[in-house]
Design a protein around this motif. Structure first.
Motif, PDB file in Angstrom:
ATOM      1  N   GLY A 328      65.656  51.768  32.884  1.00 22.36           N
ATOM      2  CA  GLY A 328      65.476  52.654  34.016  1.00 22.36           C
ATOM      3  C   GLY A 328      66.292  53.926  33.939  1.00 22.36           C
ATOM      4  O   GLY A 328      66.886  54.258  32.902  1.00 22.36           O
ATOM      5  N   PRO A 329      66.360  54.663  35.037  1.00 23.91           N
ATOM      6  CA  PRO A 329      67.047  55.965  35.036  1.00 23.91           C
ATOM      7  C   PRO A 329      68.514  55.900  34.643  1.00 23.91           C
ATOM      8  O   PRO A 329      68.983  56.710  33.843  1.00 23.91           O
ATOM      9  N   ILE A 330      69.268  54.945  35.190  1.00 26.58           N
ATOM     10  CA  ILE A 330      70.693  54.882  34.856  1.00 26.58           C
ATOM     11  C   ILE A 330      70.878  54.482  33.393  1.00 26.58           C
ATOM     12  O   ILE A 330      71.774  54.977  32.705  1.00 26.58           O
ATOM     13  N   GLY A 331      70.003  53.621  32.889  1.00 28.56           N
ATOM     14  CA  GLY A 331      70.074  53.247  31.473  1.00 28.56           C
ATOM     15  C   GLY A 331      69.770  54.409  30.557  1.00 28.56           C
ATOM     16  O   GLY A 331      70.328  54.513  29.459  1.00 28.56           O
ATOM     17  N   ALA A 332      68.895  55.307  31.014  1.00 31.54           N
ATOM     18  CA  ALA A 332      68.560  56.482  30.210  1.00 31.54           C
ATOM     19  C   ALA A 332      69.718  57.464  30.123  1.00 31.54           C
ATOM     20  O   ALA A 332      69.725  58.345  29.256  1.00 31.54           O
ATOM     21  N   ILE A 333      70.708  57.326  31.015  1.00 33.68           N
ATOM     22  CA  ILE A 333      71.930  58.126  30.929  1.00 33.68           C
ATOM     23  C   ILE A 333      72.967  57.439  30.051  1.00 33.68           C
ATOM     24  O   ILE A 333      73.642  58.075  29.237  1.00 33.68           O
ATOM     25  N   LEU A 334      73.084  56.123  30.200  1.00 31.49           N
ATOM     26  CA  LEU A 334      74.115  55.378  29.467  1.00 31.49           C
ATOM     27  C   LEU A 334      73.765  55.186  27.994  1.00 31.49           C
ATOM     28  O   LEU A 334      74.652  55.205  27.138  1.00 31.49           O
ATOM     29  N   SER A 335      72.487  55.019  27.686  1.00 28.18           N
ATOM     30  CA  SER A 335      72.100  54.659  26.322  1.00 28.18           C
ATOM     31  C   SER A 335      72.364  55.735  25.277  1.00 28.18           C
ATOM     32  O   SER A 335      72.840  55.410  24.180  1.00 28.18           O
ATOM     33  N   PRO A 336      72.095  57.028  25.528  1.00 30.30           N
ATOM     34  CA  PRO A 336      72.395  58.024  24.486  1.00 30.30           C
ATOM     35  C   PRO A 336      73.884  58.108  24.173  1.00 30.30           C
ATOM     36  O   PRO A 336      74.266  58.513  23.071  1.00 30.30           O
ATOM     37  N   ASN A 337      74.720  57.744  25.125  1.00 26.26           N
ATOM     38  CA  ASN A 337      76.156  57.717  24.872  1.00 26.26           C
ATOM     39  C   ASN A 337      76.519  56.674  23.831  1.00 26.26           C
ATOM     40  O   ASN A 337      77.458  56.848  23.052  1.00 26.26           O
ATOM     41  N   ILE A 338      75.756  55.568  23.788  1.00 18.62           N
ATOM     42  CA  ILE A 338      75.987  54.500  22.807  1.00 18.62           C
ATOM     43  C   ILE A 338      75.399  54.881  21.451  1.00 18.62           C
ATOM     44  O   ILE A 338      76.033  54.733  20.409  1.00 18.62           O
ATOM     45  N   ASP A 339      74.154  55.371  21.453  1.00 18.51           N
ATOM     46  CA  ASP A 339      73.467  55.724  20.201  1.00 18.51           C
ATOM     47  C   ASP A 339      72.474  56.849  20.516  1.00 18.51           C
ATOM     48  O   ASP A 339      71.348  56.604  20.962  1.00 18.51           O
ATOM     49  N   MET A 340      72.910  58.083  20.278  1.00 19.26           N
ATOM     50  CA  MET A 340      72.107  59.242  20.654  1.00 19.26           C
ATOM     51  C   MET A 340      70.780  59.288  19.901  1.00 19.26           C
ATOM     52  O   MET A 340      69.734  59.598  20.479  1.00 19.26           O
ATOM     53  N   LYS A 341      70.797  58.974  18.632  1.00 21.64           N
ATOM     54  CA  LYS A 341      69.584  59.080  17.818  1.00 21.64           C
ATOM     55  C   LYS A 341      68.547  58.033  18.231  1.00 21.64           C
ATOM     56  O   LYS A 341      67.376  58.331  18.425  1.00 21.64           O
ATOM     57  N   ARG A 342      69.018  56.797  18.394  1.00 22.25           N
ATOM     58  CA  ARG A 342      68.090  55.711  18.707  1.00 22.25           C
ATOM     59  C   ARG A 342      67.463  55.875  20.080  1.00 22.25           C
ATOM     60  O   ARG A 342      66.290  55.555  20.289  1.00 22.25           O
ATOM     61  N   HIS A 343      68.229  56.387  21.056  1.00 21.38           N
ATOM     62  CA  HIS A 343      67.758  56.442  22.439  1.00 21.38           C
ATOM     63  C   HIS A 343      67.435  57.869  22.891  1.00 21.38           C
ATOM     64  O   HIS A 343      67.462  58.165  24.088  1.00 21.38           O
ATOM     65  N   ALA A 344      67.097  58.733  21.936  1.00 20.95           N
ATOM     66  CA  ALA A 344      66.849  60.144  22.268  1.00 20.95           C
ATOM     67  C   ALA A 344      65.647  60.335  23.180  1.00 20.95           C
ATOM     68  O   ALA A 344      65.563  61.330  23.909  1.00 20.95           O
ATOM     69  N   SER A 345      64.710  59.395  23.188  1.00 25.76           N
ATOM     70  CA  SER A 345      63.508  59.574  24.012  1.00 25.76           C
ATOM     71  C   SER A 345      63.720  59.198  25.475  1.00 25.76           C
ATOM     72  O   SER A 345      62.939  59.599  26.338  1.00 25.76           O
ATOM     73  N   LEU A 346      64.773  58.439  25.784  1.00 22.74           N
ATOM     74  CA  LEU A 346      64.904  57.884  27.129  1.00 22.74           C
ATOM     75  C   LEU A 346      65.159  58.922  28.227  1.00 22.74           C
ATOM     76  O   LEU A 346      64.601  58.801  29.322  1.00 22.74           O
ATOM     77  N   PRO A 347      66.012  59.953  28.016  1.00 23.45           N
ATOM     78  CA  PRO A 347      66.171  60.939  29.096  1.00 23.45           C
ATOM     79  C   PRO A 347      64.881  61.683  29.444  1.00 23.45           C
ATOM     80  O   PRO A 347      64.797  62.307  30.502  1.00 23.45           O
ATOM     81  N   PHE A 348      63.894  61.609  28.563  1.00 15.72           N
ATOM     82  CA  PHE A 348      62.610  62.243  28.846  1.00 15.72           C
ATOM     83  C   PHE A 348      61.657  61.297  29.566  1.00 15.72           C
ATOM     84  O   PHE A 348      60.569  61.714  29.974  1.00 15.72           O
ATOM     85  N   ALA A 349      62.052  60.036  29.737  1.00 22.04           N
ATOM     86  CA  ALA A 349      61.232  59.055  30.455  1.00 22.04           C
ATOM     87  C   ALA A 349      61.498  59.162  31.946  1.00 22.04           C
ATOM     88  O   ALA A 349      61.891  58.204  32.612  1.00 22.04           O
ATOM     89  N   SER A 350      61.296  60.345  32.482  1.00 19.67           N
ATOM     90  CA  SER A 350      61.592  60.607  33.879  1.00 19.67           C
ATOM     91  C   SER A 350      60.807  61.820  34.343  1.00 19.67           C
ATOM     92  O   SER A 350      60.596  62.765  33.583  1.00 19.67           O
ATOM     93  N   THR A 351      60.397  61.795  35.608  1.00 22.58           N
ATOM     94  CA  THR A 351      59.734  62.960  36.197  1.00 22.58           C
ATOM     95  C   THR A 351      60.744  63.927  36.804  1.00 22.58           C
ATOM     96  O   THR A 351      60.349  65.009  37.260  1.00 22.58           O
ATOM     97  N   LEU A 352      62.030  63.533  36.817  1.00 23.58           N
ATOM     98  CA  LEU A 352      63.094  64.316  37.472  1.00 23.58           C
ATOM     99  C   LEU A 352      62.780  64.548  38.952  1.00 23.58           C
ATOM    100  O   LEU A 352      63.153  65.568  39.526  1.00 23.58           O
ATOM    101  N   CYS A 353      62.108  63.566  39.571  1.00 24.15           N
ATOM    102  CA  CYS A 353      61.733  63.716  40.983  1.00 24.15           C
ATOM    103  C   CYS A 353      62.932  63.571  41.909  1.00 24.15           C
ATOM    104  O   CYS A 353      62.884  63.993  43.067  1.00 24.15           O
ATOM    105  N   GLY A 354      64.015  62.942  41.425  1.00 25.37           N
ATOM    106  CA  GLY A 354      65.224  62.811  42.228  1.00 25.37           C
ATOM    107  C   GLY A 354      65.275  61.588  43.117  1.00 25.37           C
ATOM    108  O   GLY A 354      66.256  61.387  43.838  1.00 25.37           O
ATOM    109  N   SER A 355      64.244  60.748  43.097  1.00 28.09           N
ATOM    110  CA  SER A 355      64.244  59.557  43.952  1.00 28.09           C
ATOM    111  C   SER A 355      65.378  58.611  43.579  1.00 28.09           C
ATOM    112  O   SER A 355      65.956  57.955  44.441  1.00 28.09           O
ATOM    113  N   CYS A 356      65.705  58.542  42.292  1.00 26.80           N
ATOM    114  CA  CYS A 356      66.800  57.679  41.833  1.00 26.80           C
ATOM    115  C   CYS A 356      68.129  58.125  42.441  1.00 26.80           C
ATOM    116  O   CYS A 356      68.940  57.292  42.892  1.00 26.80           O
TER     117      CYS A 356
END
Length: 454
Positions: A328-356
């Motif tokens: 989910g959204p919070i995981g998409a923030i935490l995951s690139p900190n662990i492995d930026m290359k592997r999880h590079a797609s996750l911050p883009f898995a969001s509409t940035l609607c702000g509901s989170c």
């Protein structure tokens, strides 16, 4: 595989996808009802956010205070720099007891560290005692949600799993009967457990206590029956004082499942006579995140899962598409900190609607951090070539009003006259697979404004 590729697999079963979406939105609605019943809820959110900000700003002090008070209570405190060290420490404690049977309550940290496979590899039987966790353990799957780990499964899936592993009647789907089968199965595991492992929801620096919140009471049963308790704790779980705890317990379950409070809120301060208690404090990238000014607020997360329940992308793509312990959204923030290359797609898995951000009980600016991660990933060269060059092209178009206006005019005319099968072809317009494009307007806003406003 990227998030979009994994989500494509989840979306193949449209009926299950729709059910998953509706179920999580139902949980979100329960949260809203619980929140509206507490007039001071927004003040509680601000207070919780302030407490967490303060704690993170003096984390070194509160960690030392917690350790001193825990040791004074007779608790053994261990420090782990990463997942491997955490797993070695836990295994060494188990071996020192000559134990081979472990019962474990839900702990996202141990999932993050992949503790179960490590212990099993070294001959230790590990039984997850949370019902959802036990179901996915039998299925050899990862949790898909931090609070509802088996939310991606239907009762028919659980019935099939229990028939295969617990010997229940084939085709059994009654939730009460399935729960009773799990209860009978787990009771013997509790009685045989030599070591109990738990997570930590909150750690109180003032008292050296750890607090565990459950709805099933499995953590209490495991800890009280086993002779050794190992509490595995991310260093960000600290709060300064016992009086602060009431703020977070009022927020946690209302945000997670819409309950006024968890059924069991258990305080573990010292071992019972003749028993041992260990606390393993884990970094595993947390200090690195703490050192990132744009992202340190993500460490305020209390793992309620509210951002997942409201996120339109998570609800339609499933937790396993994130390929990270915290989806989910919070995981998409935490995951690139662990492995930026592997999880590079996750911050883009969001509409940035702000509901989170709107539902976060500790007011983490989640959608803002996702936007900032996109910038960091772009500067680090971790974007796919197709995304990189398409964004460069789009930025040039958007920066030139003439080109942008001409492109809009061509699109409006094209959508009006081109065949539907061409404009909605899945090959180059995947957005339209499950959606209908709106009727194209006769003129753009810019054209309307020039004619109307003199």
């Amino acid at each position: 595989m990227s998030h979009s590729q994994k989500s494509d697999l989840f979306l193949l079963d449209q009926e299950r996808t729709t059910w998953h979406d509706e179920t999580l939105w139902f949980v979100r609605q329960k949260r809203d009802k619980a929140v509206y019943a507490v007039p001071e809820f927004q003040e509680l959110r601000q207070l919780a956010s302030d407490i967490k900000d303060h704690t993170l700003s003096r984390l070194h002090f509160y960690l030392q205070q917690f350790e001193e008070n825990a040791r004074r209570n007779g608790v053994h405190v261990h420090w782990a720099a990463d997942a491997d060290e955490h797993n070695r420490i836990v295994l060494d404690i188990i071996r020192s007891q000559g134990a081979t049977r472990v019962v474990k309550s839900k702990s996202m940290l141990t999932e993050e560290c992949h503790l179960n496979p490590h212990l099993i590899q070294h001959g230790v039987e590990v039984i997850d005692t949370d019902l959802g966790e036990r179901i996915i353990q039998l299925r050899d799957e990862a949790p898909s949600h931090v609070v509802l780990p088996a939310i991606h499964l239907k009762k028919e899936d659980v019935g099939e799993t229990f028939w295969q592993h617990l010997g229940t009647e084939k085709g059994l789907t009654d939730p009460q009967q399935l729960t009773e089968a799990a209860r009978q199965h787990l009771r013997e595991k509790f009685l045989a457990g030599e070591v109990a492992i738990s997570g930590v929801n909150f750690a109180v620096a003032e008292t050296g206590s750890v607090v565990v919140c459950t709805n099933e009471g499995n953590a209490d049963l495991g800890v009280n029956l086993a002779r050794v308790h190992i509490a595995c704790m991310g260093m960000e779980k600290l709060i300064p004082r016992l009086s602060d705890l009431g703020v977070f317990t009022r927020l946690l379950t209302r945000s997670a499942t819409g309950q006024p409070v968890t059924t069991y809120t258990s305080h573990f301060t010292r071992p019972a006579e003749g028993k041992e208690m260990h606390v393993v404090i884990v970094d595993n990238g947390r200090t690195k995140q703490l050192g990132r000014p744009d992202f340190r607020a993500s460490l305020k997360c209390i793992r309620c899962g509210a951002c997942m329940n409201t996120c339109p992308v998570y609800r339609r793509s499933g937790g396993h598409s994130y390929d990270f312990t915290i989806p989910g959204p919070i995981g998409a923030i935490l995951s690139p900190n662990i492995d930026m290359k592997r999880h590079a797609s996750l911050p883009f898995a969001s509409t940035l609607c702000g509901s989170c951000t709107d539902v976060c009980p500790v007011k983490i600016d989640i959608h803002t951090q996702l936007y900032k991660w996109r910038q960091v990933l772009g500067q680090a060269g971790e974007l796919p070539a197709s995304k990189k060059w398409s964004m460069k092209l789009l930025s040039r178009v958007l920066a030139r009003p003439g080109i942008f206006g001409a492109g809009g005019k061509m699109a409006r005319h094209g959508l009006r006259f081109l065949p539907h099968g061409l404009t909605h072809a899945p090959g180059y317009n995947p957005w339209a697979i499950a959606r209908e494009l709106p009727a194209p307007p006769k003129q753009s806003f810019r054209e309307w404004h020039a004619q109307t406003v003199k």
